[in-house]
Design a protein around this motif. Structure first.
Motif, PDB file in Angstrom:
ATOM      1  N   VAL A 118      27.208  -2.640 -10.304  1.00  5.89           N
ATOM      2  CA  VAL A 118      26.874  -1.420  -9.560  1.00  5.89           C
ATOM      3  C   VAL A 118      27.905  -0.316  -9.784  1.00  5.89           C
ATOM      4  O   VAL A 118      27.599   0.866  -9.624  1.00  5.89           O
ATOM      5  N   THR A 119      29.115  -0.696 -10.192  1.00  5.51           N
ATOM      6  CA  THR A 119      30.142   0.320 -10.459  1.00  5.51           C
ATOM      7  C   THR A 119      29.811   1.146 -11.700  1.00  5.51           C
ATOM      8  O   THR A 119      30.392   2.211 -11.903  1.00  5.51           O
ATOM      9  N   ASN A 120      28.886   0.666 -12.518  1.00  4.83           N
ATOM     10  CA  ASN A 120      28.494   1.415 -13.717  1.00  4.83           C
ATOM     11  C   ASN A 120      27.518   2.537 -13.407  1.00  4.83           C
ATOM     12  O   ASN A 120      27.248   3.385 -14.256  1.00  4.83           O
ATOM     13  N   LEU A 121      26.984   2.542 -12.193  1.00  7.35           N
ATOM     14  CA  LEU A 121      25.942   3.501 -11.836  1.00  7.35           C
ATOM     15  C   LEU A 121      26.520   4.803 -11.288  1.00  7.35           C
ATOM     16  O   LEU A 121      27.646   4.849 -10.802  1.00  7.35           O
ATOM     17  N   ASP A 122      25.714   5.837 -11.367  1.00  8.58           N
ATOM     18  CA  ASP A 122      26.032   7.128 -10.755  1.00  8.58           C
ATOM     19  C   ASP A 122      24.906   7.445  -9.784  1.00  8.58           C
ATOM     20  O   ASP A 122      23.871   7.996 -10.166  1.00  8.58           O
ATOM     21  N   ASN A 123      25.106   7.094  -8.519  1.00 11.87           N
ATOM     22  CA  ASN A 123      24.052   7.244  -7.527  1.00 11.87           C
ATOM     23  C   ASN A 123      23.843   8.677  -7.073  1.00 11.87           C
ATOM     24  O   ASN A 123      22.941   8.939  -6.267  1.00 11.87           O
ATOM     25  N   SER A 124      24.652   9.605  -7.583  1.00 15.12           N
ATOM     26  CA  SER A 124      24.440  11.014  -7.247  1.00 15.12           C
ATOM     27  C   SER A 124      23.286  11.609  -8.050  1.00 15.12           C
ATOM     28  O   SER A 124      22.845  12.725  -7.781  1.00 15.12           O
ATOM     29  N   VAL A 125      22.818  10.842  -9.044  1.00 14.22           N
ATOM     30  CA  VAL A 125      21.727  11.299  -9.907  1.00 14.22           C
ATOM     31  C   VAL A 125      20.527  10.384  -9.718  1.00 14.22           C
ATOM     32  O   VAL A 125      20.668   9.163  -9.654  1.00 14.22           O
ATOM     33  N   LYS A 126      19.348  10.966  -9.613  1.00 20.31           N
ATOM     34  CA  LYS A 126      18.139  10.168  -9.490  1.00 20.31           C
ATOM     35  C   LYS A 126      17.755   9.581 -10.840  1.00 20.31           C
ATOM     36  O   LYS A 126      17.824  10.277 -11.859  1.00 20.31           O
ATOM     37  N   PRO A 127      17.327   8.322 -10.871  1.00 17.36           N
ATOM     38  CA  PRO A 127      16.912   7.728 -12.151  1.00 17.36           C
ATOM     39  C   PRO A 127      15.737   8.465 -12.783  1.00 17.36           C
ATOM     40  O   PRO A 127      15.601   8.461 -14.002  1.00 17.36           O
ATOM     41  N   SER A 128      14.928   9.116 -11.992  1.00 15.50           N
ATOM     42  CA  SER A 128      13.790   9.864 -12.519  1.00 15.50           C
ATOM     43  C   SER A 128      14.195  11.209 -13.100  1.00 15.50           C
ATOM     44  O   SER A 128      13.409  11.853 -13.789  1.00 15.50           O
ATOM     45  N   ALA A 129      15.446  11.614 -12.830  1.00 22.37           N
ATOM     46  CA  ALA A 129      15.936  12.902 -13.339  1.00 22.37           C
ATOM     47  C   ALA A 129      16.714  12.744 -14.640  1.00 22.37           C
ATOM     48  O   ALA A 129      16.505  13.491 -15.604  1.00 22.37           O
ATOM     49  N   ASP A 130      17.625  11.769 -14.679  1.00 20.01           N
ATOM     50  CA  ASP A 130      18.449  11.532 -15.871  1.00 20.01           C
ATOM     51  C   ASP A 130      18.863  10.062 -15.819  1.00 20.01           C
ATOM     52  O   ASP A 130      19.877   9.711 -15.231  1.00 20.01           O
ATOM     53  N   PHE A 131      18.059   9.224 -16.418  1.00 21.87           N
ATOM     54  CA  PHE A 131      18.299   7.792 -16.283  1.00 21.87           C
ATOM     55  C   PHE A 131      19.595   7.368 -16.950  1.00 21.87           C
ATOM     56  O   PHE A 131      20.282   6.469 -16.472  1.00 21.87           O
ATOM     57  N   TYR A 132      19.951   8.012 -18.033  1.00 23.24           N
ATOM     58  CA  TYR A 132      21.195   7.651 -18.722  1.00 23.24           C
ATOM     59  C   TYR A 132      22.391   7.893 -17.807  1.00 23.24           C
ATOM     60  O   TYR A 132      23.264   7.036 -17.675  1.00 23.24           O
TER      61      TYR A 132
END
Length: 685
Positions: free
Chosen positions: A39-53
């Motif tokens: 989970v530390t690899n994720l950026d939860n400030s961005v929606k997956p539907s907006a910029d999944f990378y």
């Protein structure tokens, strides 16, 4: 980048892999598994539907800033660097002991020690090059063909190269290929595009500096005129680039198959004594495949009209350029300033131990590989991987059968080709013999030359003989995978069978998203825009009906247009034609692996929600995580020109919008940046 290799003419070499189970659980599967999602690899400030990378990899990128020695640093590079450290431990263990001369242990250990001895390297300076450069300074036009052959033995290919590869009409036999080479910067666009003038100017500075440092300008009588001579060499390379077949045309295998008699080839290039060249290479052949006839005709004109001083300087430059990384610090630093800093944006060179380990690995790869797999590769990983390959092979077969756009006759041929795949996992069944390679304490460069000659003689000896289909085109420690069309084989070296690609302790949803996609990717290469031209035996043959071929091209064009529209840097777009094969393989790999994932899920081999993610979400997060990376602006531009793979960001954000299952997994809806209308999605495999 600057050195052209003929040793692997694989249709596509890529980075991928997975884990799974078809109808039966994989052997060696651990009793307990984890989600595999960090989970530390994720950026939860961005929606997956907006910029999944950014969503899937943003945390990783923040935690792993780009170090000064890297042009790109990603999760893939972390694994490669870990493997490099493991090789270092093996090599240091040998370097600390004394072994009998001629043993593999002596060769590995001594080559490392010689490469690490900077005191001696700096003391020697350019001396190791003196004999070769003196001969080049005295070269006469009538000696040109023999001199080119001698350089070919040394692993250098100014103007052109010759190598052995499978006969496109009879993949069981090896024939000789003549191929365009010799551009010191790299891709021909660096020479032809107006916007690359700064690169060309820096290249001239490098040549001028190296001509002076090596002593060649004094030997050849143009001391004090190094800059002017470098400009003339650049002009010659630019003329060569003008005749080069461009990289997109090269993707059509039929364009590079031009078999002719040696006599016919001689007429095409009268400025080269082809018979003398072949004789000097100890080749007695009647037929040769000329990869790019227009280039060789143009090259012949260039050689006929060029001043011999420039030809000599160009050939000397090839010697110096190839030697620079193995000489004193001033050569190494000059080399890095251009190829590392200017072209890729690196700020500092890699530590010497890394560079020397890479050299030992390059010279004695399978010897190190044998030690590597014995120490680091568990037998259960090979067993489980082999089962995964079978699972993915089944899944691709199911997708071929279900393809509404293919006729039954083409489906039948495709399924026969799929069934005929040779699968190589982990390491080869037989190991290379290095007894003919001598490593002695004269100079680092002299050992490199001997290693190159050892390799060249090994490769040239294949011509006119049956193809050895047991041979591996990568060493076991390589963090990569490949599909080879001439042998219709897929290969997954031990080096890549580790996290983030393959995790023996992770839930299969994650493994299907990582290594599973890699397996599917390599299989799909057998049916991409290049691979589809080869039959189940590896022969270049059209097994498609005209209507199926037309349907394939129409569907592939969707990916070409989609990636052409992606802006990778301000004013610079991706090259959808150049990257088509890899984009098809990514698209197919995801679809094929997801089909296998669904089968495993149905059979109860995959857990439900873990760490707050559904199995489908874990699948796509694992795929994206493989491509997490930070990259420099210069490297973005270089890779866009030279790498047939799309950039990591776009292997995610450019590929996933074409995958139907992705939309449901992350609730992507019309109007979201990651959304692509169904009729615009590529549907091939």
């Amino acid at each position: 980048m600057k050195k052209f290799s003929f040793l692997t003419l694989s249709l596509a070499i890529c980075f991928l892999i997975s884990t799974s189970s078809q109808a039966m659980p994989s052997k060696g599967k651990p009793k307990k598994s984890k989600s595999g999602v960090a989970v530390t690899n994720l950026d939860n400030s961005v929606k997956p539907s907006a910029d999944f990378y950014q969503y899937a990899c943003g945390g990783w990128m923040k935690l792993n800033p780009l170090g000064a020695e890297y042009a790109r640093y990603g999760s893939f590079d972390v694994l490669a660097e870990n493997n490099q450290k493991q090789l270092k431990d093996l090599v240091l263990g040998l370097a600390k002991k004394k072994y009998d001369a001629g043993t593999v242990e002596q060769k590995v250990g001594d080559l490392y020690k010689i490469g690490m001895d900077t005191v001696n390297l700096n003391k020697q300076g350019a001396q190791p090059l003196a004999n070769d450069l003196n001969k080049m300074a005295k070269l006469q036009r009538g000696q040109l063909s023999a001199a080119l052959a001698d350089l070919a033995f040394d692993g250098l290919n100014p103007f052109f190269g010759l190598f052995g590869a499978a006969d496109p009409d009879n993949s069981d036999m090896t024939i000789a290929y003549l191929w365009q080479t010799g551009l010191g910067i790299g891709d021909r666009d660096y020479y032809l595009e107006a916007g690359q003038q700064n690169i060309r100017d820096e290249y001239v500075k490098l040549m001028a500096q190296m001509f002076q440092m090596s002593g060649y300008s004094k030997m050849a009588g143009f001391a004090g005129q190094e800059q002017a001579m470098a400009q003339r060499v650049l002009a010659m390379e630019s003329m060569m680039a003008h005749y080069f077949m461009d990289k997109t045309t090269m993707r059509d295998p039929y364009k590079t198959v031009n078999k002719m008699s040696v006599k016919e080839a001689q007429k095409l290039m009268p400025s080269i004594d082809l018979n003398a060249y072949l004789k000097a290479l100890n080749l007695n052949i009647d037929v040769v495949n000329v990869g790019q006839p227009d280039y060789f005709a143009g090259l012949s004109n260039i050689l006929a009209t060029s001043d011999m001083d420039v030809i000599r300087a160009y050939m000397a430059w090839n010697i110096i350029n190839a030697a620079a990384p193995y000489l004193s610090d001033d050569f190494v630093n000059a080399d890095f300033s251009f190829y590392g800093k200017v072209l890729s944006g690196k700020q500092e060179n890699s530590p010497r131990w890394k560079r020397v380990i890479n050299t030992v690995d390059g010279c004695l790869g399978e010897a190190l590989g044998q030690m590597y797999v014995k120490t680091y590769f568990p037998a259960e990983a090979k067993t489980r991987m082999e089962q995964l390959v079978k699972n993915l092979q089944w899944a691709l077969g199911e997708r071929i059968k279900a393809s509404a756009w293919m006729t039954d006759v083409t489906k039948k041929a495709a399924l026969e080709k799929l069934a005929a795949f040779t699968v190589k996992v982990g390491y080869p069944d037989k190991w290379r013999d290095y007894s003919a390679l001598t490593i002695t304490n004269d100079s680092y460069y002299a050992n490199i030359v001997r290693a190159r000659r050892f390799e060249s003689e090994f490769q040239l000896a294949k011509i006119g003989k049956p193809v050895d289909k047991s041979e591996w085109l990568m060493t076991p420690q390589t963090v990569n995978a490949y599909y080879e069309p001439n042998t219709n084989e897929i290969c997954f070296p031990a080096g890549i069978l580790q996290p983030p690609f393959f995790d023996m302790n992770a839930d299969d949803a994650t493994n299907y998203g990582a290594i599973g996609v890699v397996i599917g990717h390599e299989m799909t290469h057998g049916f991409d825009d290049q691979g589809r031209n080869y039959d189940l035996h590896g022969n270049l043959a059209d097994w498609w009906t005209p209507e199926d071929a037309s349907a394939f091209n129409e569907r592939a064009q969707v990916l070409v247009d989609h990636f052409n529209a992606i802006e990778v840097a301000p004013g610079v777009n991706a090259n959808g034609t150049f990257t088509l094969g890899e984009n098809i393989a990514d698209n197919g790999g995801l679809n094929v692996s997801f089909t296998a994932f669904q089968k495993a899920q149905k059979d109860g081999a995959i857990k439900g929600d873990m760490d707050g993610f559904t199995p489908e979400q874990r699948f796509f997060l694992a795929y994206a995580g493989v491509w997490a990376a930070n990259i420099r602006p210069e490297e973005i531009l270089r890779r866009t020109k030279e790498d047939p793979h799309s950039l990591g960001k776009w292997r995610v954000n450019g590929t996933l919008p074409h995958i139907d299952a992705f939309y449901k997994a992350f609730n992507v809806k019309e109007g979201d940046p990651m959304y692509l209308a169904p009729e615009k999605r590529a549907r091939i495999w």
